[in-house]
Enzyme design. Structure first.
Site, PDB file in Angstrom:
ATOM      1  N   TRP A 103      32.017  22.750  34.411  1.00  0.00           N
ATOM      2  CA  TRP A 103      31.949  24.201  34.663  1.00  0.00           C
ATOM      3  C   TRP A 103      32.403  24.992  33.454  1.00  0.00           C
ATOM      4  CZ3 TRP A 103      28.617  24.620  38.149  1.00  0.00           C
ATOM      5  CH2 TRP A 103      28.596  23.765  39.243  1.00  0.00           C
ATOM      6  N   ASP A 172      38.224  30.866  35.834  1.00  0.00           N
ATOM      7  CA  ASP A 172      37.370  30.427  36.937  1.00  0.00           C
ATOM      8  C   ASP A 172      38.273  29.705  37.942  1.00  0.00           C
ATOM      9  OD1 ASP A 172      35.616  29.175  38.669  1.00  0.00           O
ATOM     10  OD2 ASP A 172      34.376  28.255  37.099  1.00  0.00           O
ATOM     11  N   LYS A 196      34.158  27.107  48.102  1.00  0.00           N
ATOM     12  CA  LYS A 196      35.058  25.960  48.036  1.00  0.00           C
ATOM     13  C   LYS A 196      36.283  26.209  48.916  1.00  0.00           C
ATOM     14  CE  LYS A 196      32.351  24.365  44.674  1.00  0.00           C
ATOM     15  NZ  LYS A 196      32.326  24.881  43.328  1.00  0.00           N
TER      16      LYS A 196
END
Ligand SMILES: *Cc1c(COP(=O)(O)O)cnc(C)c1O
Length: 360
Positions: A103, A172, A196
């Site tokens: 990511w 993030d 999530k």
């Protein structure tokens, strides 16, 4: 079929059962108004109250100061990889990035399209098995911000402490937001896809310091500007109504069980049960270095890929679902986010013991 399995999926992930039950009711008939939640105008009094309440809950739970805006955006966490450099950088400007996994790498790629990303650290050579400490890297002095991924969902690593820097942090937090306490003030921007740890797919929460809203270059299209959404309370266009509503319900649930501090304690306990199991044997091997271990995604290997496949398939049959590791590293991964019950972790450990005895 069992009533409810233990869902170790990395995302979309397990949600509190009481939230699902409430959502099922509200979808059909919201607050006895004779209309379903997802049929209502986003500008109705009822829905505006949902958005206001969700924002207020997030502010309370995360202790977000007044000089930060809370935005509910679409396009997933991945759109933020581009929106951040588009709004905060632009041609000829630079930011430093910590490359701690897939990511982070994707965010670096996007930043290099519209500006320049300086990679201050990378753990790629050791298959992203750790995150750096503050002393392990140097931030480029011309950087506008230092970008990091707080929890690396795929590799099962997490920053136990955030790096110290004289640059503002941009983070993030898609896979660990609301899982532990932290001070948001060193951060200029924090974002997280909801799917999530706080709700369904479809909404991305962006928390941005308000002085950063005016940085965007003039040629940036309207929908891609944070200021557009901040000025209109995330109502410039139709927001992801259902997803925002569920995030609100999850926040209510979290507040009821004692907030982020209480959640953090539970998360530490759940993770410790699993890591203790992994450390007690050489049959299971943790992927992450112990000082970088994630409280959210526990990654481990068995002695062979064949045994891993057998482990995952048997576990699934016993109602322990979603344990397959990400295709980029293989192995197994148990995602144990906020809503994942402690009993599921205990059941997994019991299964691991049984499996080891049968196969060692
Ligand atoms: C899942 C994930 C993403 C990608 O989220 P999308 O909403 O699918 O774009 C980004 N960052 C992290 C840390 C993730 O876990």
């Amino acid at each position: 079929m069992p009533d409810r399995i233990y869902n170790f999926s990395p995302g979309p992930a397990t949600l509190p059962q009481e939230v699902l039950a409430q959502a099922a009711k509200d979808i059909v008939n919201f607050h006895d108004k004779g209309i379903g939640l997802i049929e209502m105008s986003h500008r109705s009094k009822e829905f505006m109250a949902v958005v206001d309440e969700t924002e207020a809950l997030l502010r309370r739970l995360m202790d977000i100061p007044d000089n930060y805006k809370v935005l509910f955006l679409q396009g997933g966490a991945s759109t933020q990889f581009a929106m951040i450099p588009m709004n905060l950088l632009g041609p000829g400007r630079k930011a430093s990035y910590l490359n701690t996994g897939t990511w982070a790498k994707k965010a670096i790629k996007e930043a290099n399209i519209v500006a320049e990303a300086h990679v201050a650290y990378s753990s790629e050579e050791s298959t992203f098995d750790h995150v750096p400490k503050t002393d392990d890297f140097t931030v480029d002095p011309d950087s506008e911000y230092l970008y990091l991924v707080s929890n690396n969902t795929i590799y099962g690593t997490q920053f136990a402490d955030f790096p110290q820097s004289d640059k503002m942090l941009v983070c993030d937090m898609s896979s660990d937001i609301l899982s532990r306490r932290f001070d948001i003030r060193p951060f200029g921007l924090v974002f997280a896809g909801a799917q999530k740890n706080m709700g369904p797919a479809g909404v991305t929460v962006v928390i941005i310091r308000d002085d950063l809203l005016d940085r965007a270059p003039d040629n940036l299209p309207t929908m891609l500007r944070y200021k557009t959404h901040a000025d209109k309370g995330s109502m410039f266009n139709t927001p992801p109504c259902f997803a925002i509503y569920v995030v609100g319900q999850v926040c209510k649930w979290l507040e009821k069980i004692g907030g982020v501090a209480a959640m953090e304690e539970k998360n530490r306990e759940k993770a410790a049960i699993l890591y203790d199991m992994i450390d007690a044997t050489d049959f299971y091997k943790g992927h992450a270095r112990p000082d970088s271990r994630s409280l959210m995604n526990v990654t481990f290997n068995l002695p062979s890929p064949e045994l891993e496949a057998e482990f995952i398939s048997q576990a699934t049959k016993e109602g322990l679902d979603g344990l397959k590791g990400h295709r980029s590293i293989g192995g197994c991964r148990a995602s144990i986010y906020n809503a994942f019950p402690r009993q599921g972790v205990l059941d997994l450990v019991a299964f691991m013991k049984k499996f080891e005895q049968a196969h060692r």
